[in-house]
Design a protein around this motif. Structure first.
Motif, short mmCIF file in Angstrom:
data_model
loop_
_atom_site.label_atom_id
_atom_site.label_comp_id
_atom_site.label_asym_id
_atom_site.label_seq_id
_atom_site.Cartn_x
_atom_site.Cartn_y
_atom_site.Cartn_z
N THR A 127 0.88 -1.16 0.00
CA THR A 127 0.00 0.00 0.00
C THR A 127 0.93 1.22 0.00
OG1 THR A 127 -0.09 0.38 2.40
CG2 THR A 127 -1.56 -1.31 1.50
N ASP A 128 0.35 2.40 0.00
CA ASP A 128 1.17 3.61 0.06
C ASP A 128 1.83 3.79 1.43
OD1 ASP A 128 0.50 4.26 -2.53
OD2 ASP A 128 -1.16 5.59 -1.96
N TYR A 129 1.35 3.05 2.44
CA TYR A 129 1.85 3.25 3.81
C TYR A 129 2.42 1.98 4.43
CZ TYR A 129 -3.00 1.64 4.24
OH TYR A 129 -4.18 0.96 4.09
N LEU A 130 2.36 0.84 3.73
CA LEU A 130 2.82 -0.43 4.30
C LEU A 130 3.18 -1.39 3.17
CD1 LEU A 130 3.04 -2.45 6.77
CD2 LEU A 130 0.63 -3.02 6.30
N LEU A 131 4.34 -2.02 3.28
CA LEU A 131 4.75 -3.06 2.35
C LEU A 131 4.49 -4.43 2.96
CD1 LEU A 131 8.23 -1.63 1.25
CD2 LEU A 131 5.97 -1.13 0.28
N GLN A 132 4.17 -5.41 2.12
CA GLN A 132 3.88 -6.74 2.63
C GLN A 132 5.07 -7.30 3.41
OE1 GLN A 132 2.03 -9.56 -0.04
NE2 GLN A 132 3.10 -11.28 0.90
N GLU A 133 6.28 -7.05 2.93
CA GLU A 133 7.45 -7.61 3.61
C GLU A 133 7.70 -6.96 4.97
OE1 GLU A 133 9.13 -4.93 0.21
OE2 GLU A 133 7.41 -6.27 0.53
N GLN A 134 7.00 -5.85 5.26
CA GLN A 134 7.17 -5.21 6.56
C GLN A 134 6.27 -5.81 7.63
OE1 GLN A 134 6.39 -1.11 5.29
NE2 GLN A 134 8.57 -0.61 5.47
N VAL A 135 5.20 -6.48 7.22
CA VAL A 135 4.21 -6.98 8.19
C VAL A 135 4.84 -7.90 9.24
CG1 VAL A 135 2.08 -8.32 8.46
CG2 VAL A 135 2.30 -6.68 6.57
N PRO A 136 5.71 -8.87 8.88
CA PRO A 136 6.27 -9.76 9.91
C PRO A 136 7.16 -9.05 10.92
CG PRO A 136 6.50 -10.71 7.71
CD PRO A 136 6.13 -9.28 7.52
N GLY A 137 7.58 -7.82 10.64
CA GLY A 137 8.49 -7.14 11.54
C GLY A 137 7.85 -6.54 12.77
N PHE A 138 6.52 -6.45 12.79
CA PHE A 138 5.84 -5.83 13.93
C PHE A 138 5.67 -6.83 15.07
CE2 PHE A 138 4.14 -3.39 10.27
CZ PHE A 138 4.63 -2.14 10.63
N ASP A 139 5.86 -6.34 16.27
CA ASP A 139 5.57 -7.16 17.45
C ASP A 139 4.07 -7.37 17.61
OD1 ASP A 139 8.32 -7.47 18.71
OD2 ASP A 139 8.19 -5.30 18.48
N VAL A 140 3.29 -6.33 17.29
CA VAL A 140 1.82 -6.42 17.34
C VAL A 140 1.25 -5.70 16.13
CG1 VAL A 140 -0.29 -6.07 18.68
CG2 VAL A 140 1.89 -6.33 19.87
N TYR A 141 0.30 -6.35 15.46
CA TYR A 141 -0.45 -5.71 14.39
C TYR A 141 -1.85 -5.45 14.95
CZ TYR A 141 -2.04 -4.89 9.54
OH TYR A 141 -2.54 -4.34 8.37
N PHE A 142 -2.09 -4.20 15.39
CA PHE A 142 -3.40 -3.81 15.90
C PHE A 142 -4.33 -3.55 14.72
CE2 PHE A 142 -0.65 -2.26 19.44
CZ PHE A 142 -1.22 -3.01 20.47
N SER A 143 -5.56 -4.03 14.82
CA SER A 143 -6.51 -3.90 13.71
C SER A 143 -7.86 -3.44 14.21
CB SER A 143 -6.66 -5.25 13.00
OG SER A 143 -7.75 -5.24 12.11
#
Length: 373
Positions: A127-143
């Motif tokens: 997306t303009d604000y998040l890359l797929q390869e960045q998702v695993p780097g978060f300790d928590v993905y709040f949704s």
């Protein structure tokens, strides 16, 4: 804790639901003793429409371009406990990279647009604000979306821990007020114009307005095209400062909730307006979507019409006492489960959960989580 947030906006609620969501959460976190530093790109659209330029509960860092603010952002992250990058943050990809490179103990993402984010990741891997390869780097993905989509964020995109952090409301601002004559009406709706929402507004508000020409209807929100033809008994308010929102909802016999198409398809995506209206004691009329009954009980705490005829019947055939009882039950539910202080507790508890990993799979098996003890 010291919490550094990179978000779309906290100073302006004009045309976005992010500001009220961040305000409620940050105010509650501040009340619990945390220090919040909020980075906001000084966008022209919001600069001319700031309804809270200097929040008392957080330190706002407005900036013109990412390169100029980068030294300050790095300095703030060096001394913080948690970094939060929000969806639609204009410099999100760069901010996430900097967060991952920082010594901050916990790096998190707060997706206030989860169905849109996931749809774009499926199609484009970014997306303009998040890359797929960045998702695993978060300790928590709040949704802000719960339900099955959380499993997809973990299993398909590699999130370590995807959890619901639904929108919330500040009970000091959203509560029952005396009826304000300016906002008194039979059915109200508040929301920014969206092409995919407008057909439902036409069906569930404009058509009943034409059926009941002696009744009063109000639509509040910006960006509606001038070409739209409203019934004569529909009053328009272009923008309403959030300090009036509680009075607006409290003055309506019924208030309409209409959900974006992506959120309907994903389910489990309550808008912040839904909780704010309920907290104000309004009787909710809403479109239906998967998971709605986990937030409010149909026909007991919320009305779910299938047609304009149903809405007209609510207005003409259900007496005030019965409508009021439905609104009060929804208000009690909202106060019990969806206040900003409750959400701040959940935020803290999920961070503690992330700190204590590895997490057994069975602990993550049931979503959405309406409350965390």
């Amino acid at each position: 804790m010291k919490i550094v947030i990179f978000g779309l906006s906290i100073t302006s609620a004009w045309g976005n639901g992010h500001a009220t969501t961040f305000r409620a959460l940050c105010k509650a976190l501040h009340a619990r003793g945390h220090r919040i530093v909020f980075f906001e790109h000084d966008l022209e659209w919001y600069a001319g429409n700031r309804d809270l330029p200097e929040p008392s509960f957080c330190e706002v860092r407005l900036y013109d371009d990412w390169a100029s603010v980068l030294p300050l952002a790095r300095a703030e992250m060096r001394g913080c406990d948690v970094v939060v990058v929000g969806s639609y943050f204009p410099d999100g990809v760069q901010a996430i990279k900097e967060a991952f490179d920082s010594p901050a103990p916990l790096k998190t993402f707060y997706d206030i647009d989860t169905p849109i984010t996931v749809s774009q990741l499926r199609q484009n891997r970014r997306t303009d604000y998040l890359l797929q390869e960045q998702v695993p780097g978060f300790d928590v993905y709040f949704s802000f979306t719960g339900g099955p989509m959380l499993r997809e964020i973990e299993q398909r995109f590699g999130a370590s821990l995807a959890v619901p952090l639904y929108c919330s409301f500040d009970p000091e601002q959203y509560r029952s007020f005396p009826v304000n004559k300016r906002f008194a009406c039979d059915l109200s709706y508040m929301g920014t114009y969206a092409p995919d929402r407008q057909p439902k507004i036409d069906e569930l508000l404009c058509t009943p307005a034409r059926m009941l020409p002696d009744r009063k209807f109000i639509v509040a929100g910006p960006q509606y095209p001038k070409s739209l033809k409203w019934p004569k008994n529909v009053h328009r308010i272009t923008h309403l400062n959030p300090r009036w929102h509680g009075r607006f909802y409290s003055s309506s016999r019924l208030t309409l909730n209409v959900t974006r198409r992506d959120m309907v398809q994903a389910g489990y995506s309550p808008s912040v307006r839904l909780f704010e209206a309920a907290a104000s004691g309004a009787t909710l009329v809403s479109d239906n979507w998967p998971g709605l009954d986990t937030f409010f009980r149909p026909q007991q705490e919320i009305l779910l019409p299938t047609s304009a005829d149903d809405v007209a019947r609510y207005i003409t055939d259900i007496d005030h006492a019965m409508l009021r009882a439905i609104g009060l039950r929804a208000q009690a539910r909202a106060l019990d489960e969806h206040t900003s202080s409750r959400r701040a507790e959940q935020f803290e508890n999920f961070l503690e959960l992330a700190r204590s990993r590895p997490i057994p799979d069975q602990k993550l098996a049931s979503f959405p989580l309406p409350a965390v003890s």
